[in-house]
Enzyme design. Structure first.
Site, PDB file in Angstrom:
ATOM      1  N   ASP A 121      -4.088  -1.779   7.632  1.00  0.00           N
ATOM      2  CA  ASP A 121      -3.044  -1.063   8.397  1.00  0.00           C
ATOM      3  C   ASP A 121      -3.472   0.279   9.013  1.00  0.00           C
ATOM      4  O   ASP A 121      -2.732   1.271   8.917  1.00  0.00           O
ATOM      5  CB  ASP A 121      -1.814  -0.825   7.491  1.00  0.00           C
ATOM      6  CG  ASP A 121      -1.143  -2.120   7.030  1.00  0.00           C
ATOM      7  OD1 ASP A 121      -1.658  -3.208   7.339  1.00  0.00           O
ATOM      8  OD2 ASP A 121      -0.100  -2.039   6.349  1.00  0.00           O
ATOM      9  N   LYS A 125       1.432  -9.051   8.926  1.00  0.00           N
ATOM     10  CA  LYS A 125       2.338  -9.199   7.787  1.00  0.00           C
ATOM     11  C   LYS A 125       3.605  -8.390   8.032  1.00  0.00           C
ATOM     12  O   LYS A 125       3.590  -7.446   8.834  1.00  0.00           O
ATOM     13  CB  LYS A 125       1.642  -8.731   6.506  1.00  0.00           C
ATOM     14  CG  LYS A 125       1.231  -7.279   6.575  1.00  0.00           C
ATOM     15  CD  LYS A 125       0.364  -6.871   5.418  1.00  0.00           C
ATOM     16  CE  LYS A 125      -0.011  -5.422   5.518  1.00  0.00           C
ATOM     17  NZ  LYS A 125       1.114  -4.490   5.513  1.00  0.00           N
ATOM     18  N   CYS A 175       0.325  -0.323   0.781  1.00  0.00           N
ATOM     19  CA  CYS A 175      -0.338  -1.558   1.197  1.00  0.00           C
ATOM     20  C   CYS A 175      -1.718  -1.744   0.582  1.00  0.00           C
ATOM     21  O   CYS A 175      -2.101  -2.860   0.233  1.00  0.00           O
ATOM     22  CB  CYS A 175      -0.365  -1.646   2.711  1.00  0.00           C
ATOM     23  SG  CYS A 175       1.309  -1.910   3.356  1.00  0.00           S
TER      24      CYS A 175
HETATM   25  C1  VGL Z   1       3.088   0.465   4.562  1.00  0.00           C
HETATM   26  C2  VGL Z   1       5.184   1.259   4.080  1.00  0.00           C
HETATM   27  C3  VGL Z   1       5.750   0.325   4.931  1.00  0.00           C
HETATM   28  C4  VGL Z   1       1.614   0.596   4.356  1.00  0.00           C
HETATM   29  C5  VGL Z   1       3.644  -0.470   5.413  1.00  0.00           C
HETATM   30  O1  VGL Z   1       0.832   0.148   5.228  1.00  0.00           O
HETATM   31  O2  VGL Z   1       1.216   1.152   3.301  1.00  0.00           O
HETATM   32  N1  VGL Z   1       3.869   1.310   3.900  1.00  0.00           N
HETATM   33  N2  VGL Z   1       4.972  -0.531   5.585  1.00  0.00           N
END
Ligand code: VGL
Ligand code: ZN
Length: 201
Positions: free
Chosen positions: A12, A110, A155
């Site tokens: 991410d 995702k 994540c």
């Molecule tokens: C994430 C919160 C919501 C992350 C993704 O990538 O850690 N955190 N969506």
């Protein structure tokens, strides 16, 4: 060069998790040059991309009266309500402009099911709906994983713990991760990763 059985998983590294983004992680952009350099040591590279439809159930904006970062009960357990982030096709969902995406063999998305959030690269937050990444890695003969990215305590942690439970040999390279650190969640994540047998480097 690491052997073909050892993959780099980059979690991410998207604009919304970098300074200026909707769910900015302190220093999220600082890890990009180091990740690009690390890619040169791997022949198997996977990127993950948080990829929510507009109006995703994890957004506080869908829960009238609820504050961003508050926690509510979902059918699968407690769920943090986030600011709107990583909306499909928005600039915030794009990878950081300097991240080397050309080197990626696979980009796994995702969080696209409206009713379920997905932190882990392997399972949605119901802990049973698979993303397909396990099958991809196993059919390539990959057994070792090095993980980097955002956010350490969400994540990255969920991905690392799931991978260890699935039997992969997992290292999280902590200097190439940054945390949200909500109410001590970073310290808790470190403990959970260690307990799951994840190596923190
Ligand atoms: C994430 C919160 C919501 C992350 C993704 O990538 O850690 N955190 N969506
Ligand atoms: Zn998300």
């Amino acid at each position: 060069m690491h052997p073909d059985t050892h993959a780099l998983i980059v979690i991410d590294v998207q604009n919304d998790f970098c300074p200026g983004g909707a769910l900015a992680v302190d220093g999220g952009d600082q890890i990009v040059p180091g990740i690009n350099a690390l890619m040169e040591d791997f022949s198997a590279i996977v990127l993950t991309q948080d990829w929510h439809p507009f109006g995703h159930s994890s957004f506080a904006s869908e829960h009238p009266g609820a504050a961003p970062m508050s926690v509510v009960e979902f059918p699968y357990g407690p769920q943090v309500l986030w600011p709107d982030h990583c909306i499909q096709s928005s600039p915030g969902a794009a990878f950081h402009a300097d991240l080397n995406t050309v080197a990626a063999d696979l980009i796994i998305r995702k969080g696209f099911r409206p009713a379920i959030d997905s932190y882990s690269a392997f399972f949605e937050n119901d802990h049973e709906t698979p993303t397909g990444l396990e099958g991809y890695l196993r059919t390539r003969g990959i057994m070792r994983l090095t993980m980097v990215g955002l956010a350490t305590d969400f994540c990255v942690k969920f991905s690392a713990v799931d991978a260890a439970r699935l039997g992969f040999d997992v290292t999280v390279q902590m200097d190439l991760c940054r945390a949200i650190d909500l109410d001590g969640s970073l310290a808790a994540a470190v403990d959970e990763m260690k307990a799951a047998g994840v190596t923190l480097a």
